[in-house]
Scaffold this active site. Structure first.
Site, short mmCIF file in Angstrom:
data_model
loop_
_atom_site.label_atom_id
_atom_site.label_comp_id
_atom_site.label_asym_id
_atom_site.label_seq_id
_atom_site.Cartn_x
_atom_site.Cartn_y
_atom_site.Cartn_z
N HIS A 171 1.43 -1.44 -0.49
CA HIS A 171 0.01 -0.22 0.33
C HIS A 171 0.91 1.10 -0.54
O HIS A 171 1.15 2.26 -0.76
CB HIS A 171 -0.90 0.34 1.11
CG HIS A 171 -2.19 0.74 0.90
ND1 HIS A 171 -3.03 1.50 0.70
CD2 HIS A 171 -1.65 2.02 1.97
CE1 HIS A 171 -3.91 2.22 0.79
NE2 HIS A 171 -2.69 2.84 1.65
N GLU B 222 -1.81 -4.93 -4.25
CA GLU B 222 -2.52 -4.60 -3.01
C GLU B 222 -3.92 -4.96 -2.81
O GLU B 222 -3.96 -4.71 -2.05
CB GLU B 222 -2.81 -3.00 -3.33
CG GLU B 222 -3.23 -2.72 -1.90
CD GLU B 222 -4.06 -0.62 -1.55
OE1 GLU B 222 -3.32 0.03 -1.17
OE2 GLU B 222 -4.09 -0.81 -2.39
N ASN C 241 8.22 7.02 27.31
CA ASN C 241 7.95 8.10 28.22
C ASN C 241 7.21 9.48 27.79
O ASN C 241 6.07 9.04 28.62
CB ASN C 241 8.77 8.49 29.16
CG ASN C 241 9.81 7.26 30.21
OD1 ASN C 241 8.03 6.63 30.52
ND2 ASN C 241 10.24 8.02 30.58
#
Lengths: 899, 160
Positions: free
Chosen positions: A47, A69, A340
């Site tokens: 794709h 695809e 984080n």
């Protein structure tokens, strides 16, 4: 179409990656037909390939990708099974993609190839067939029985599966046989569908037939333009290059003794090649940080998705170069920090909108070089860190006592995050793991010799800044000697070289020696003394040092007295072993051209010997406890001098010059006492005329302290200079309440008065400081001054009041805020940084967060300048940053901000 | 059936053990003299032995650090082993014993005289005695009794 070389390159790299993924994926899929992950990944690769090629207008590539695809999406959705013929076709598609990509790389445009066109058609038809296969799936058995005959006449391409079946036989399990049979059955259905299609297919399949005897698909080898090399190999190469250089140097030396043209020429050629080899090898190790950064878009995307957050990643400075080994080592810490930031930093989209932020959080990954270090920043505009929470946690977990926690400043509390066992994340998320992370991150960074710090504004975001020294540095350095041994001084610290006569040119004041460099007083260190080293050949060489090297640490200037100055060279910094880590004066060692070793001096470490850089020492050591820096800790260099029996003190920084004059040189001209100094008339001030001192007795010789502001100079007369003294400026006020005296302190058993020199000069000549005639201000400007040191508080209050401002003083940030709350009518705030309870940074933050004061001009004053602090201060919204003692500049800034 | 099998295995296992023990029974030591003490370090830790190397002193370093030297492009820390182990006697260091240091640059111990290479039976190695005169006990890992003297085996990790 003409494309930007870079963009095309990026596309090609991406395409090649996709190709590798696709190939691997398809092969994997063949083995494990049910592997949904692989199918999805294949779809994604195809794709994005389609999208990218569409962008560039590579139509053929786009088509292949489009059809493939399509097929993959059907497999992914369960409408088709990844059977052999499908995988074959898809692999063929990959081969053609390879072909096109290779052509693009060399010719920059798509190939025009008949075979390619044929393949495209066959691929398109194949896709159609598959569509029918899906539709016709409901009636497989019926058709199968009806059409055995048709198969042979109309389906030459059925030959394909039969051809391939023998190949597959080796791999075959019982299952596959039945699959094959099913395939054949399915193929049989197809011609049944539409008559026209059958004709077309026949035509096509005939073409395909032609294709088969020829090469079905082009086989293309995509060449790798980069290869992976073991870093150890590069290390070895580096060392060998170094040794080659040494050997070359010896050959050069020897060849110089032999006068032979041929030899000389050969040696020269050898020399040039050797230099090039060494330089090239050095380069191999430096890599752009983009190599690491480029992994992050994917990581960020996946992470954000899995956490339900929206994050926009910006990469800056990807060309910044770092040594390879460092790049390897920062991957993990960076990943953890990014995780984080997304996990704990950026808020969920709904919450962000509620808070008035954009739904998408922004994450910046920045890299740049600054002064011999590489700085990497991870900045997010998330929720920031709740410092109060840390404060509480610190006490709960026993890291700090209640008192310490109360007095601790934000920067100290943030450092606690790096302590093992300290995690404030309430939910331990799968993604970022326990707080085990942060302390490991810090250790890893420190292993590289770097530092890490966190800055945060609660509610606005957090920035983590990592600084790593460029260890594999080739730095230009000055080679000097001390007692026969060679030492290297990095050129970045070098300001000047002066040749002096140590007897005459150095001013000894107490224990320290000083040198006057064009009006500036610079402390001088003797290298031989610092090293306490005996002489190399046993002969004492004291007093022979005649060369003064003027060095700078960026903030301070000092002079180093050495024996000889040899030459300037580019040296490779090699680290010293652990036994030398604690010696501050060395930053490494280097191997000289002749194989001998030279230690590399660390100028900041040297300056320790004058006690100048207390702050920098603190930065190097891990802060075990939380220390609060107030005026109690800031130390300054004071000059102690006697005026008759009284002892006085002034910060040395205020004195521009020190000299001696004979009594007879003092003259009275125009009613004022002056001296003729360097062809200028300098007014002389006797302090006893303005301060309650006993006064100067007559002396043959006086010592004079020169004070210069702009182009005016005056001289203060004293009996003698006693010493220089490093001390804090904590003075006791109240006892000597007299304008011009800021306070007193007992030093070495004697009371020393601290003088406000500005006040004294003003008393001497009120016109001294006035430069322009000030217009009458209707509104007296009010300044709020936050400064904990009484010395500076009084000094600044004095010179500010003298300029006509109304000054209100407080001792720390908290008091400043309280004052503002009661009485908000101030025109300007001047604040120190180091104050107890609430420091300058926090005060700034609080001010800027409060709409009432967000526009109020704030000048931050400090005792010592520093680029880091300056940057931070402006980031937090200050309008000015000045050094306390530079009255002139402070006043100028005030005028600028208030006009 | 099973039980018998297991016993056979057991027997097999123990035979293997014996064999293993039989194979690994001596350790090779490079020995050298520090004053009157004969000392040893496992040969596998020793990279090479070197004479005549130029040592560049590093002022302000600990007493027992003689300085650094250039070993084919690597900066090697040179330690006066006698000082390191607090040898009471004064010796004249002459020979470099280059020790491998995992992951980092090698270190050199400077000693006076090299002795023989000894094969020491693994099981004859003993714990160091309570008191050792003239040398610091903490660096001695084991001792081995030779016919005419005692061999002090150093704990290299502690030395580094």
């Amino acid at each position: 179409m003409v494309f930007d070389e870079d963009i095309l390159q990026d596309f090609l790299v991406e395409a090649k990656e996709a190709i590798t993924n696709l190939e691997e994926g398809f092969l994997e899929l063949e083995k494990d037909k049910e592997n949904l992950e692989v199918i999805r990944s294949l779809f994604r690769s195809m794709h994005s390939l389609k999208g990218a090629s569409g962008f560039f207008g590579f139509k053929s590539l786009e088509s292949i990708a489009h059809f493939s695809e399509d097929i993959l999406s059907k497999i992914r959705d369960g409408l088709l099974k990844p059977e052999e013929d499908i995988i074959d076709m898809l692999l063929k598609a990959v081969d053609w993609i390879k072909f096109i990509v290779q052509h693009l790389e060399t010719q920059k445009e798509e190939p025009i190839d008949d075979n390619l066109l044929e393949f495209l058609v066959s691929l398109s038809n194949f896709t159609e067939k598959l569509k029918k296969r899906i539709e016709g799936k409901e009636e497989p058995m019926q058709k199968a029985s009806q059409e055995p005959s048709q198969e042979t006449t109309q389906e030459p391409n059925a030959q394909e599966p039969t051809e391939e079946v023998p190949q597959e036989v080796e791999k075959v399990e019982v299952k596959e046989e039945t699959d094959k049979e099913e395939e054949e059955k399915k193929k049989e259905e197809e011609p049944k569908a539409v008559a026209e299609k059958a004709v077309a297919e026949r035509v096509v399949s005939e073409k395909e037939k032609k294709e088969i005897p020829q090469t079905a698909t082009p086989h293309v080898e995509l060449t790798e333009t980069h290869i992976k090399v073991d870093v150890k190999l590069l290390d070895t190469l580096m060392n060998l290059a170094g040794e080659l250089v040494l050997a070359r140097n010896r050959v050069v030396q020897l060849a110089q003794k032999i006068l032979d043209d041929d030899l000389s020429r050969s040696v020269q050629a050898l020399s040039m090649i050797t230099t090039e080899i060494q330089e090239t090898i050095m380069k191999t190790r430096m890599q752009p940080i983009g190599m690491v950064f480029n992994k992050f878009p994917r990581i960020v995307r996946d992470l954000a998705k899995s956490l339900g957050k929206k994050v926009n990643l910006h990469l800056e400075g990807t060309e910044t170069e770092l040594d390879r080994s460092i790049i390897e080592s920062i991957k993990d810490p960076l990943t953890h920090l990014v995780r984080n930031a997304i996990d704990h930093g950026i808020e969920p989209p709904e919450l962000r909108v509620q808070m008035g932020k954009r739904e998408e959080g922004t994450l910046y990954l920045r890299a740049y070089q600054e002064g011999g270090q590489v700085v990497i920043e991870i900045e997010d505009d998330g929720r920031g860190i709740d410092v109060e929470k840390i404060r509480k946690k610190a006490v709960e977990k026993g890291f700090l006592t209640l008192e310490e926690a109360q007095r601790a400043r934000e920067s100290d509390l943030l450092q606690l995050i790096f302590k093992p066992g300290f995690s404030t994340a309430e939910k331990v998320t799968q993604v970022s793991g326990r707080g085990v992370g942060m302390d490991v991150v810090k250790t890893n960074i420190e292993k590289l010799g770097g530092t890490i710090e966190i800055n945060t504004i609660y509610g606005k975001g957090t920035t983590v800044r990592i600084k790593i020294p460029l260890t594999l540095a080739i730095i230009p350095a000055l080679i000097v000697t001390s007692h026969g041994w060679r030492y290297a001084i990095p050129q970045v610290n070098l300001k000047e070289l002066v040749s002096i006569d140590p007897e005459k040119d150095l001013l000894k004041v107490g224990d320290t020696e000083f040198y006057r460099l064009r009006g500036e007083i610079i402390p001088v260190l003797k290298l031989t003394e610092i090293l306490k080293q005996g002489s190399r050949d046993g002969v004492s060489k004291d007093g022979l040092s005649k060369n003064l090297v003027i060095l700078t640490t960026g903030e301070r200037v000092l002079g180093l007295l050495v024996d000889e100055i040899l030459n300037s060279e580019e040296i490779v910094v090699k680290p010293l072993g652990k036994w030398f880590k604690d010696i501050p004066v060395y930053s490494g060692a280097t191997i000289m051209g002749d194989g001998a070793l030279a230690l590399i001096l660390d100028v900041v470490g040297l300056s320790k010997y004058i006690g100048l850089s207390v702050e920098e020492v603190e930065k190097r050591h891990d802060m075990k406890g939380v220390t609060i820096k107030t005026s109690k800790e800031e130390t300054y260099f004071l000059l102690l001098f006697d005026v008759g029996p009284d002892r006085l003190a002034l910060p040395i920084a205020l004195i521009s010059r020190l000299d001696k004059v004979k009594a007879e040189e003092l003259q009275i001209v125009g009613g004022k006492e002056v001296i003729l100094y360097e062809e200028k008339v300098v007014p002389v001030i006797r302090l006893e005329n303005y301060l309650p001192l006993q006064g100067l007795p007559y002396q043959d010789q006086y010592t004079v302290l020169f004070f210069t502001e702009r182009d005016k100079t005056c001289a203060i007369l004293c009996s003698a200079v006693v010493d220089t003294f490093e001390t804090t400026l904590e003075v006791e006020e109240g006892l000597y309440n007299h304008p011009g005296i800021l306070g007193h302190k007992i030093i070495d058993g004697k009371t020393v008065l601290f003088i406000d020199i500005y006040k004294v000069i003003e008393m001497y000549d009120p016109e001294w400081f006035i430069v322009k005639i000030k217009e009458e201000e209707i509104h007296v400007k009010r300044i709020l001054l936050a400064e904990d040191s009484p010395f500076f508080r009084n000094m600044m209050k004095n010179y500010l009041s003298a300029m006509g401002f109304e000054v209100v003083c407080v001792e720390n940030g908290r008091e400043a805020l309280e004052k503002l709350n009661i009485d908000p009518h101030f025109d300007l705030i001047i604040t120190d940084i180091e104050m107890p309870e609430m420091d300058g940074f926090e005060l700034l933050k609080e001010l800027r967060a409060n709409p009432q004061f967000s526009k109020l001009p704030v000048i931050v004053v400090t005792a010592l300048a520093g680029e880091d602090i300056k940057k931070k201060v402006f980031e937090l919204g200050a309008n000015g940053y000045e050094v306390k003692l530079q009255r002139d500049q402070v006043l100028e800034r005030i005028n600028q901000l208030l006009s | 059936m099973d039980i018998v099998k297991k016993e056979d295995e057991k027997v097999l296992l123990s035979k293997e053990k014996d064999q293993k023990l039989a194979v690994k029974e001596t350790i090779t030591f490079v020995t050298f003299y520090l004053g009157n003490f004969l000392c040893g370090i496992p040969a596998e830790l020793i990279m090479e032995i070197n004479k005549d190397t130029e040592i560049t002193p590093v002022p302000l370093a600990d007493d027992y650090i003689l300085g650094i030297m250039n070993l084919r492009g690597q900066i090697v820390t040179v330690m006066d082993l006698a000082k390191r182990v607090n040898l009471k006697e004064q010796i004249k260091p002459t020979i470099n014993l280059i020790i491998k240091n995992e992951g980092e640059a090698p270190v050199s111990f400077v000693v006076e005289r090299i002795g023989d290479i000894l094969e020491v039976p693994f099981d004859k190695v003993e714990k160091p005695p309570e008191k050792v005169e003239g040398i610091s006990k903490e660096y001695i890992k084991n001792v081995y009794q030779l016919p005419d003297k005692i061999l002090l085996i150093f704990d290299v990790d502690k030395l580094l």
